[in-house]
Design a protein around this motif. Structure first.
Motif, PDB file in Angstrom:
ATOM      1  N   ASN A   8       0.812  -1.212   0.000  1.00  0.00           N
ATOM      2  CA  ASN A   8       0.000   0.000   0.000  1.00  0.00           C
ATOM      3  C   ASN A   8       0.846   1.262   0.000  1.00  0.00           C
ATOM      4  O   ASN A   8       0.319   2.354  -0.225  1.00  0.00           O
ATOM      5  N   GLU A   9       2.142   1.122   0.263  1.00  0.00           N
ATOM      6  CA  GLU A   9       3.019   2.294   0.245  1.00  0.00           C
ATOM      7  C   GLU A   9       3.045   2.934  -1.137  1.00  0.00           C
ATOM      8  O   GLU A   9       3.064   4.159  -1.265  1.00  0.00           O
ATOM      9  N   LEU A  10       3.058   2.082  -2.186  1.00  0.00           N
ATOM     10  CA  LEU A  10       3.051   2.615  -3.548  1.00  0.00           C
ATOM     11  C   LEU A  10       1.781   3.403  -3.817  1.00  0.00           C
ATOM     12  O   LEU A  10       1.820   4.502  -4.378  1.00  0.00           O
ATOM     13  N   PHE A  11       0.650   2.883  -3.376  1.00  0.00           N
ATOM     14  CA  PHE A  11      -0.621   3.558  -3.608  1.00  0.00           C
ATOM     15  C   PHE A  11      -0.741   4.818  -2.752  1.00  0.00           C
ATOM     16  O   PHE A  11      -1.386   5.783  -3.157  1.00  0.00           O
ATOM     17  N   THR A  12      -0.110   4.781  -1.577  1.00  0.00           N
ATOM     18  CA  THR A  12      -0.059   5.992  -0.751  1.00  0.00           C
ATOM     19  C   THR A  12       0.696   7.090  -1.484  1.00  0.00           C
ATOM     20  O   THR A  12       0.260   8.253  -1.522  1.00  0.00           O
ATOM     21  N   ILE A  13       1.810   6.717  -2.123  1.00  0.00           N
ATOM     22  CA  ILE A  13       2.592   7.689  -2.894  1.00  0.00           C
ATOM     23  C   ILE A  13       1.771   8.244  -4.054  1.00  0.00           C
ATOM     24  O   ILE A  13       1.747   9.457  -4.296  1.00  0.00           O
ATOM     25  N   LEU A  14       1.056   7.355  -4.763  1.00  0.00           N
ATOM     26  CA  LEU A  14       0.241   7.794  -5.894  1.00  0.00           C
ATOM     27  C   LEU A  14      -0.894   8.716  -5.447  1.00  0.00           C
ATOM     28  O   LEU A  14      -1.194   9.713  -6.111  1.00  0.00           O
ATOM     29  N   LEU A  15      -1.509   8.371  -4.305  1.00  0.00           N
ATOM     30  CA  LEU A  15      -2.578   9.218  -3.774  1.00  0.00           C
ATOM     31  C   LEU A  15      -2.048  10.587  -3.362  1.00  0.00           C
ATOM     32  O   LEU A  15      -2.680  11.617  -3.630  1.00  0.00           O
ATOM     33  N   VAL A  71      -7.535   6.648 -11.702  1.00  0.00           N
ATOM     34  CA  VAL A  71      -8.156   5.539 -12.426  1.00  0.00           C
ATOM     35  C   VAL A  71      -7.284   4.291 -12.344  1.00  0.00           C
ATOM     36  O   VAL A  71      -7.789   3.175 -12.183  1.00  0.00           O
ATOM     37  N   SER A  72      -5.965   4.462 -12.426  1.00  0.00           N
ATOM     38  CA  SER A  72      -5.048   3.325 -12.347  1.00  0.00           C
ATOM     39  C   SER A  72      -5.156   2.621 -10.999  1.00  0.00           C
ATOM     40  O   SER A  72      -5.208   1.386 -10.937  1.00  0.00           O
ATOM     41  N   VAL A  73      -5.180   3.396  -9.925  1.00  0.00           N
ATOM     42  CA  VAL A  73      -5.308   2.814  -8.585  1.00  0.00           C
ATOM     43  C   VAL A  73      -6.650   2.099  -8.442  1.00  0.00           C
ATOM     44  O   VAL A  73      -6.724   0.981  -7.917  1.00  0.00           O
ATOM     45  N   PHE A  74      -7.719   2.725  -8.938  1.00  0.00           N
ATOM     46  CA  PHE A  74      -9.040   2.102  -8.836  1.00  0.00           C
ATOM     47  C   PHE A  74      -9.110   0.810  -9.655  1.00  0.00           C
ATOM     48  O   PHE A  74      -9.695  -0.182  -9.211  1.00  0.00           O
ATOM     49  N   PHE A  75      -8.496   0.806 -10.844  1.00  0.00           N
ATOM     50  CA  PHE A  75      -8.464  -0.404 -11.668  1.00  0.00           C
ATOM     51  C   PHE A  75      -7.761  -1.540 -10.940  1.00  0.00           C
ATOM     52  O   PHE A  75      -8.171  -2.693 -11.030  1.00  0.00           O
ATOM     53  N   PHE A  76      -6.671  -1.207 -10.229  1.00  0.00           N
ATOM     54  CA  PHE A  76      -5.971  -2.249  -9.486  1.00  0.00           C
ATOM     55  C   PHE A  76      -6.853  -2.803  -8.371  1.00  0.00           C
ATOM     56  O   PHE A  76      -6.873  -4.015  -8.126  1.00  0.00           O
ATOM     57  N   ILE A  77      -7.582  -1.922  -7.697  1.00  0.00           N
ATOM     58  CA  ILE A  77      -8.489  -2.375  -6.634  1.00  0.00           C
ATOM     59  C   ILE A  77      -9.535  -3.330  -7.196  1.00  0.00           C
ATOM     60  O   ILE A  77      -9.823  -4.380  -6.611  1.00  0.00           O
ATOM     61  N   VAL A  78     -10.100  -2.976  -8.355  1.00  0.00           N
ATOM     62  CA  VAL A  78     -11.093  -3.837  -9.004  1.00  0.00           C
ATOM     63  C   VAL A  78     -10.460  -5.150  -9.446  1.00  0.00           C
ATOM     64  O   VAL A  78     -11.011  -6.233  -9.220  1.00  0.00           O
ATOM     65  N   TYR A  79      -9.273  -5.056 -10.049  1.00  0.00           N
ATOM     66  CA  TYR A  79      -8.569  -6.251 -10.528  1.00  0.00           C
ATOM     67  C   TYR A  79      -8.244  -7.184  -9.365  1.00  0.00           C
ATOM     68  O   TYR A  79      -8.396  -8.409  -9.477  1.00  0.00           O
ATOM     69  N   SER A  91       6.315  -2.917 -12.487  1.00  0.00           N
ATOM     70  CA  SER A  91       6.342  -2.653 -13.926  1.00  0.00           C
ATOM     71  C   SER A  91       4.941  -2.775 -14.531  1.00  0.00           C
ATOM     72  O   SER A  91       4.563  -2.023 -15.423  1.00  0.00           O
ATOM     73  N   THR A  92       4.148  -3.736 -14.014  1.00  0.00           N
ATOM     74  CA  THR A  92       2.775  -3.898 -14.489  1.00  0.00           C
ATOM     75  C   THR A  92       1.936  -2.681 -14.128  1.00  0.00           C
ATOM     76  O   THR A  92       1.119  -2.210 -14.925  1.00  0.00           O
ATOM     77  N   MET A  93       2.134  -2.154 -12.933  1.00  0.00           N
ATOM     78  CA  MET A  93       1.409  -0.962 -12.499  1.00  0.00           C
ATOM     79  C   MET A  93       1.761   0.230 -13.383  1.00  0.00           C
ATOM     80  O   MET A  93       0.896   1.016 -13.780  1.00  0.00           O
ATOM     81  N   PHE A  94       3.057   0.353 -13.719  1.00  0.00           N
ATOM     82  CA  PHE A  94       3.496   1.443 -14.594  1.00  0.00           C
ATOM     83  C   PHE A  94       2.875   1.301 -15.975  1.00  0.00           C
ATOM     84  O   PHE A  94       2.403   2.276 -16.564  1.00  0.00           O
ATOM     85  N   LYS A  95       2.870   0.059 -16.507  1.00  0.00           N
ATOM     86  CA  LYS A  95       2.287  -0.184 -17.825  1.00  0.00           C
ATOM     87  C   LYS A  95       0.795   0.127 -17.833  1.00  0.00           C
ATOM     88  O   LYS A  95       0.267   0.666 -18.808  1.00  0.00           O
ATOM     89  N   GLY A 139     -11.754  12.123 -11.584  1.00  0.00           N
ATOM     90  CA  GLY A 139     -10.437  11.899 -11.015  1.00  0.00           C
ATOM     91  C   GLY A 139     -10.334  12.423  -9.592  1.00  0.00           C
ATOM     92  O   GLY A 139      -9.763  11.763  -8.714  1.00  0.00           O
ATOM     93  N   ILE A 140     -10.910  13.600  -9.355  1.00  0.00           N
ATOM     94  CA  ILE A 140     -10.920  14.158  -8.000  1.00  0.00           C
ATOM     95  C   ILE A 140     -11.829  13.339  -7.094  1.00  0.00           C
ATOM     96  O   ILE A 140     -11.511  13.076  -5.932  1.00  0.00           O
ATOM     97  N   LEU A 141     -12.965  12.905  -7.631  1.00  0.00           N
ATOM     98  CA  LEU A 141     -13.911  12.097  -6.856  1.00  0.00           C
ATOM     99  C   LEU A 141     -13.294  10.764  -6.438  1.00  0.00           C
ATOM    100  O   LEU A 141     -13.575  10.247  -5.349  1.00  0.00           O
ATOM    101  N   LEU A 142     -12.430  10.212  -7.294  1.00  0.00           N
ATOM    102  CA  LEU A 142     -11.815   8.920  -7.004  1.00  0.00           C
ATOM    103  C   LEU A 142     -10.739   8.992  -5.917  1.00  0.00           C
ATOM    104  O   LEU A 142     -10.404   7.964  -5.316  1.00  0.00           O
ATOM    105  N   LEU A 143     -10.197  10.168  -5.667  1.00  0.00           N
ATOM    106  CA  LEU A 143      -9.154  10.297  -4.642  1.00  0.00           C
ATOM    107  C   LEU A 143      -9.634   9.803  -3.275  1.00  0.00           C
ATOM    108  O   LEU A 143      -9.018   8.903  -2.688  1.00  0.00           O
ATOM    109  N   PRO A 144     -10.719  10.363  -2.722  1.00  0.00           N
ATOM    110  CA  PRO A 144     -11.188   9.859  -1.419  1.00  0.00           C
ATOM    111  C   PRO A 144     -11.750   8.441  -1.501  1.00  0.00           C
ATOM    112  O   PRO A 144     -11.629   7.666  -0.546  1.00  0.00           O
TER     113      PRO A 144
END
Length: 215
Positions: A8-15, A71-79, A91-95, A139-144
């Motif tokens: 979750n550290e990576l997603f914390t950085i992205l957020l 959107v990328s973070v949300f897609f990962f959550i769904v995936y 690398s997959t997250m970057f792609k 995009g702003i709505l997806l942050l919280p």
């Protein structure tokens, strides 16, 4: 072969990056940001800023970058929920992030090209501005929402469907707003506009869905 685990550290950085980008947009254009946040309530933002739209707009570019990250973070959550995968290579997250950004940018460029070919540049440019504005709002709505799904609530399919429903409603509001604003132009170019919607608004997502479920 070692597999890099995404914590979750990576997603914390992205957020945090997303929050910083939104903060920069607000600091550089405070009045515009204030109008933008109220875009669902009234069309003041769309009427004022569509007149001065540019091919490259710093305010839209900042919010678009946040959209890609969110959107990328949300897609990962769904995936992760669908596949029950708890790890993902960096690398997959970057792609994934890169692919989402390229997909949206190419789609916008093709839409502008189609508008030129059909000689409805004015209609398409204004429609794209409104559509991009509502996508940036998502995009702003997806942050919280992402923060809650990552750190507060255990994501479940009903919750994910609920989020998709919220995003769908925002998109519908955006479409209705566009139709109301440009109804006279749309009526005069109805055939081309319907063709545009089928080719560039519906078909790409059907193809993506088919590709996704075939994997």
């Amino acid at each position: 072969m070692l597999r890099h685990i995404v914590s979750n550290e990576l997603f914390t950085i992205l957020l945090v990056i997303g929050l910083i980008i939104v903060a920069i947009a607000k600091l550089t254009s405070p009045k515009r940001f204030e109008d933008f946040i109220l875009v669902l309530a009234n069309d003041k933002y769309l009427k004022i800023y569509s007149r001065d739209q540019k091919f490259f707009d710093k305010f839209d570019a900042l919010l678009f970058t946040n959209l890609i990250l969110s959107v990328s973070v949300f897609f990962f959550i769904v995936y992760k929920q669908i596949t029950e995968t708890h790890s993902l290579s960096s690398s997959t997250m970057f792609k994934l992030t890169f692919s989402i950004g390229v997909f949206i940018l190419i789609k916008v460029l093709i839409e502008r090209l189609i508008g030129s070919l059909f000689e409805i540049d004015k209609l398409i440019d204004q429609y794209l501005f409104q559509k991009i504005s509502f996508k940036n709002y998502l995009g702003i709505l997806l942050l919280p929402i992402n923060a809650l799904l990552l750190y507060s609530f255990q994501p479940t399919m009903p919750i994910i469907y609920g989020v998709f429903f919220i995003l769908f409603i925002v998109n519908i509001i955006g479409l209705i707003s566009s139709f109301k604003t440009h109804q006279s132009l749309i009526k005069n170019n109805l055939f081309y506009f319907i063709l545009y919607l089928c080719a560039l608004e519906i078909a790409p997502y059907i193809i993506l869905y088919k590709v996704f479920i075939s994997k």
